[in-house]
Design an enzyme around this catalytic site. Sequence first.
Site, short mmCIF file in Angstrom:
data_model
loop_
_atom_site.label_atom_id
_atom_site.label_comp_id
_atom_site.label_asym_id
_atom_site.label_seq_id
_atom_site.Cartn_x
_atom_site.Cartn_y
_atom_site.Cartn_z
N THR A 157 0.83 -1.21 0.00
CA THR A 157 0.00 0.00 0.00
C THR A 157 0.86 1.26 0.00
O THR A 157 1.90 1.31 0.66
CB THR A 157 -0.89 -0.01 1.25
OG1 THR A 157 -1.64 -1.22 1.25
CG2 THR A 157 -1.84 1.17 1.28
N GLY A 196 3.02 -3.18 8.52
CA GLY A 196 3.21 -3.46 9.95
C GLY A 196 4.67 -3.82 10.24
O GLY A 196 5.29 -4.59 9.49
N GLU A 440 -6.28 -5.85 3.70
CA GLU A 440 -6.29 -7.05 2.84
C GLU A 440 -7.50 -7.04 1.90
O GLU A 440 -8.02 -8.08 1.54
CB GLU A 440 -6.31 -8.31 3.73
CG GLU A 440 -5.38 -9.39 3.26
CD GLU A 440 -3.94 -8.91 3.22
OE1 GLU A 440 -3.44 -8.75 2.11
OE2 GLU A 440 -3.32 -8.71 4.26
#
Length: 674
Positions: A157, A196, A440
């Site tokens: 992303t 993350g 997701e």
Amino acid sequence: MTQTNNNMTVNPDLAMERAKCNFNVLEVTHIFDGGERNTLQRKKIEDVALNSGASKDALGEEHMSPKEKYENAVRKSCIYATMMKNELAELSGLESFGVSSPVIRRTADAFFKEVSPFLLHLGMFVPTIMGQCTPEQQSYWLPRALDMQIIGTYAQTELGHGTFIRGLETTATYDPETEEFVLHSPTLSSYKWWAGGLGKTVNYCIVVAQLYTKGECHGTHPFIVQIRDEDTHVPLPGIKVGEIGPKMGFNTADNGFLGFDHYRIPREHMLMKNAQVLKDGTYVKVARHGKLTYGTMVFVRVVLVNEVAFNLAKASTIAVRYSAIRRQSKPKPDEVEPQILDYVTQQHKLFIAIATAHALQLCSTWLWESFSAVLAQMKGGNTDTLPEFHALSSCLKAISTSDSAHLIEQCRHACGGHGYMISSGIPNLYNFVSATRTYEGDYTVLLLQTARFLVKAYEQAEAKKPLTPTVSYLAHAFSGSRATWDNSPDGIIRSFQALAAGKTAVCVTNMRKRMRAGLSQVDAWEMSTIQLVAAAEAHCRAVIADTYRKEIVRLTANSSPNVKVVMDQLTTLYLYYWALERTGDLLMFTSVSQKDLVDLQIAYEELLLKIRPNAVGLVDAFDLRDELLHSTLGSYDGRVYERLMEEALKSPMNKEPVSDAYSKYLRPMMKGKL
Ligand SMILES: CCCCCCCCCCCCCCCCCCCCCCC/C=C/C(=O)SCCNC(=O)CCNC(=O)[C@H](O)C(C)(C)COP(=O)(O)OP(=O)(O)OC[C@H]1O[C@@H](n2cnc3c(N)ncnc32)[C@H](O)[C@@H]1OP(=O)(O)O
Ligand SMILES: Cc1cc2nc3c(=O)[nH]c(=O)nc-3n(C[C@H](O)[C@H](O)[C@H](O)COP(=O)(O)OP(=O)(O)OC[C@H]3O[C@@H](n4cnc5c(N)ncnc54)[C@H](O)[C@@H]3O)c2cc1C
């Protein structure tokens, strides 16, 4: 007030609930775990990981600063990682630890009230190495990643694009002179955002970038990229990396940003299982299906269905146990205040949460098995089942995460004011699960993927061509009459299929009308997307209902009679609940009458009363240790008020009798001296 049970002081209302449960709780635990063997293995893993007390914090995470929280999460991740490499690896029966073991993942929840900064390493970095590398690449990277010599994440992303992967802006341009790729972030919106562990933890990441070679763009491809020094952890020259700041949840996951300034990586760092760039810059497509580079996302979507079932089981355990000890109001003046679990509206809020946890758990196992079958076929070069599986995993991910988030919030409502306390455990569950609806693949976007498949399948059915299994019901969509309503479980499932078929037919008809009126195909599709999302949702509900029912019949074939009864009650409750939620649709697409619906409502209410005596037994059967629940309201012993007070007293605000704010602000203001 309290009584002792197995050396534990248990709230008497909970003890009473357990005494009146009429089925074998352990048998249901085995059903939820997928068999007795799995339960035994899970318990062994939990014993080793949790009995040492290493998961506990002296001070609750919620009282720490963001930096302390993060460092504490890293500390515990390292403890848990070491356990996984040693004693847990053998116990979980994994040659390589972690990746495919939901038990290991779940046990980790005792260590983290939010999430581990290593989640993306195990959840996406390692799976991408396994799924997107050539065998040679895998033999180099996988052992290092599994041994935690390197820690990675998945950076796809960007600030400007998450959903539309084809719109990503990061470039990887091949330079045949040096046999390197040059990674570059040409704009602010091309900065990687969200990954993350990227902020501070990882030293490698999978970067998804637009591949350019010989002046031509070949679309997005994955690369493995070192971003920090393996020894000092300092970001490498050409890398701009940092943490993105506070979020609703995931605050121990150091989600990060990443930009490249003409940063060079060796040619071999492109993950080359599905496409290759040769030394001279020639691009070679290897895969037989264009979307195989999206494989890690499909894997995680499958995993997430299981993940949210587990979190919903936690929330319903907390709310049902609390509702058994909480007494409120006095509808009958001569009697004591009832347990709030006796209110039918409370049962309506909670029993659907228990049933949904079961439905999603069983669907997730079924989905995992279907995924394994698709992977096996693809290994043999056959990608025919991928489109159906993509449609299925997309809608199941969307509906399971959305329903679970909604029901976890409903569990919070069911706990009244105390549910709003962080110490109840429910806010953290909600913050975690509500993110799963977005990441997701966002809810709407994924349902529209399923809708694409449904529309194609409908056209195949119209042309009397063969249909794939999950949409075979569309073959009956052209009978010309409305589906016959029948309130048996199978009858309700057929009605759900009729809704999905009817809604898909309406979409196709409307799109055709719009195109005849002059709209382009794209615009006709766009104008129909509200209905397309509804059709995909209806399809998914039909799939879940059908799978849940079939699986429970199969899994209880040899169960004791009372287990069969209670499992059947839960399944029926699930079907009645969703039929009653969709009465308008049923009236449109089936022969159901007003009287049928009134009768169904009565039957639903009677079912709630039948389940009521077994409610605590049902959540006990999830077998969630207190360490996993992190809840003042949901602990096994039901000592709710004692725990609430203990937690309140831990608040740093209670350390001093008078706050500094008194002398600084309150006193001057009250004395008129501010
Ligand atoms: C050792 C240490 C231990 C320590 C501590 C302990 C820690 C414990 C941890 C334990 C871990 C255990 C491991 C388990 C972990 C599990 C949990 C995992 C949780 C992970 C957290 C994840 C956080 C979030 C990550 C992310 O979000 S990553 C980014 C995700 N991004 C997206 O999902 C983007 C969504 N967008 C898309 O997918 C696509 O763009 C799109 C599908 C919307 C559209 O794509 P595109 O434009 O390319 O395609 P079209 O719409 O044009 O369609 C063209 C045709 O292609 C088909 N299609 C599309 N996608 C696919 C597909 N994937 N597969 C197959 N086919 C596909 C379309 O259907 C079209 O087909 P048609 O033309 O025939 O119709
Ligand atoms: C907690 C968290 C962790 C994350 N971790 C990672 C990670 O580790 N790595 C990573 O790469 N990414 C990660 N992400 C990013 C995540 O994958 C994206 O946020 C997600 O895919 C949604 O994309 P977006 O943010 O671009 O939303 P957008 O696409 O901008 O969506 C905004 C709205 O627009 C709508 N919309 C967009 N496109 C369409 C369309 N075609 N039709 C109709 N409606 C549309 C959506 O439905 C939504 O309502 C994470 C996100 C979160 C919240």
